[in-house]
Design a protein around this motif. Structure first.
Motif: not given
Length: 506
Positions: A63-78
């Motif tokens: 996530l180095h120098e990730s812009k705000s609200s970037m990074g990890i979006f919606a996950p799914t767990i199964r």
């Protein structure tokens, strides 16, 4: 028995859920925060306890120098055949990936990177052994808007069939957040439409075949609070689960605009996780009856007594509590729990709260409109620019702080606000002692900042409107954090900031 919504308050969006025996596990998205994808456990679908994170290492989560609200979006767990699988998108690097674990607490595997575009990937483990990967269009290649699907080998990440457009939704903007289910003799496809704002909604389609053709639910949207006056707004991005007695439920995201008359709609706590019962009509379609309320009938849920969590952290443990996060990948040089045992030590660098780099910041979500946070700080700065304190943080362009530092050669406690391109030191007092208690009182309208000596009365120093840290003003997909921080001079401040304790109460 009644239960209260949201079931997980504060910034916990895009919930996904799975059932293993009589246990339920839920994950949410986290964007630029580290560690990422908190995982919760429950027996009753209402009372959730965080048991870890799925992504805890730099190798899993660049996530180095990730812009705000970037990074990890919606996950799914199964869950399938003794393994938990979590699939998600890291939009900072533009890749989808899978991690897996035999125990939900972890450790979770290194990423299995996928040659699969779009966001919001989801998995269905079918009865015949096939695994279906479902996601959104590739906007960078000009694909038609809609939901795309293929068969995948989850152990290697290999895509085994062609990528096919299976449904374009009902005409709402941004069809996303898909989940495919096999229920009796139909495949049900549930998606989000309308954008994750006030027009958000959940729609449903079904087919006899996993690739369609899909027929739309006759009463779409399946769930929405658009054009309503409900205190819960922007409902959408849902996942289905079957309770141990056979009843069906859905978890989904929603927001609570601050309840301030005549102020317009502003929400600053972020998108939260809600729960509602699901019925099935005679035609085999799922139905949610009336609007989802803040207080709901628990029906047949075997509701357990809610855990009373400690609101005070003395930083005596070897690891930070699961409620704490860093902004992006933390530098090991910027923080420690062992340099001074019993304290969280932060070393301020030249990266400030206004920047996108790795910062000396450790924060937790604001989860209630009315609450108070306090911390005891010991700090002896010697140079202009060295400061440490308590921030109310939405993103790098919208935040408040009460801090101790050197200003114009004098040690002072001060309140500062940053609103877009505007910033101002609201108030400052000369403060010569080493230890100080910093407080933030929050209600639905304002944050009030005060300080005190360990044996003294609180002195109010300033305030700031909650609405100026709302999504409607600051933008983005996250929510407000209360953060402990330090900032200094290059390369690292010679004055460590020692935080003895932090307390959150509501």
């Amino acid at each position: 028995m009644k239960y209260q919504n949201p079931v997980i308050s504060g910034f916990h969006p895009d919930p996904s859920i799975c059932k293993v025996g009589e246990d339920f596990y839920l994950v949410t998205s986290t964007f630029e925060y580290f560690p990422s994808v908190p995982i919760f456990h429950s027996k009753d679908l209402v009372n959730w306890k965080q048991i870890g994170h799925c992504l805890t290492r730099d190798s899993q989560l660049p996530l180095h120098e990730s812009k705000s609200s970037m990074g990890i979006f919606a996950p799914t767990i199964r869950y399938n055949n003794g393994k938990f699988y979590m699939i998600t998108t890291n939009l900072t690097i533009g890749k989808n990936f899978i991690v897996w674990a035999e125990n939900p607490e972890g450790p979770w595997s290194e990423p299995i990177w996928l040659d699969w575009p779009g966001i919001d990937p989801s998995l269905l483990f079918d009865e015949d052994g096939k695994v279906y990967l479902t996601g959104t269009q590739d906007i960078f290649r000009g694909e038609a808007s809609g939901i795309y699907q293929a068969v995948i080998n989850v152990e290697t990440g290999e895509i085994l069939t062609e990528r096919r457009l299976i449904w374009q939704g009902t005409g709402g903007a941004h069809p996303e957040g898909p989940h495919l289910y096999k229920i009796k003799d139909h495949y049900y496809l549930m998606i989000a439409e309308g954008g994750t704002e006030y027009g958000h909604m959940v729609t449903m389609a079904r087919s006899k075949q996993p690739f369609g053709p899909f027929e739309s639910h006759p009463n779409n949207p399946f769930l929405t609070h658009r054009s309503s006056d409900s205190p819960i707004q922007a409902t959408g991005h849902a996942d289905l689960v079957q309770y141990i007695d056979g009843s069906w439920w859905t978890v989904f995201l929603g927001i609570r605009p601050a309840p301030i008359p005549f102020s317009g709609k502003h929400h600053h706590l972020g998108r939260e996780t809600y729960l509602a019962p699901v019925d099935w009509n005679e035609e085999g379609w799922p139905v949610i009856g009336a609007q989802v309320e803040l207080e709901m009938d628990g029906r047949t849920l075997k509701l357990e007594e809610k855990d009373q969590l400690s609101s005070k952290d003395d930083f005596n443990d070897a690891n930070l509590a699961f409620s704490w996060n860093f902004l992006r990948n933390p530098s090991e040089e910027c923080w420690s729990l062992t340099d001074r045992p019993g304290y969280l030590t932060l070393y301020g660098a030249s990266t400030s709260l206004n920047d996108l780099g790795s910062q000396a910041f450790v924060g937790r979500r604001q989860q209630h409109f009315d609450c108070k946070v306090s911390t005891l700080l010991e700090f002896s700065p010697t140079k202009d620019g060295e400061e440490a304190g308590l921030t109310v943080f939405m993103n790098e362009r919208f935040h408040y702080e009460i801090a101790l530092g050197i200003r114009d050669g004098v040690k002072k406690v001060f309140v500062r606000r940053r609103i877009g391109s505007l910033w101002k030191v609201e108030s400052e007092h000369v403060y010569t002692e080493e230890a100080i208690i910093l407080n933030v009182h929050a209600d639905a309208k304002n944050y009030t900042f005060s300080y005190q000596r360990q044996d003294g009365e609180a002195v109010i120093l300033g305030s700031g409107e909650c609405s100026l840290l709302s999504t409607e003003v600051a933008g983005g997909f996250t929510g407000v954090y209360f953060g402990l921080y330090a900032a200094g001079i290059r390369p690292k401040s010679s004055a460590p900031a020692y935080f003895d304790w932090f307390e959150y109460s509501n």
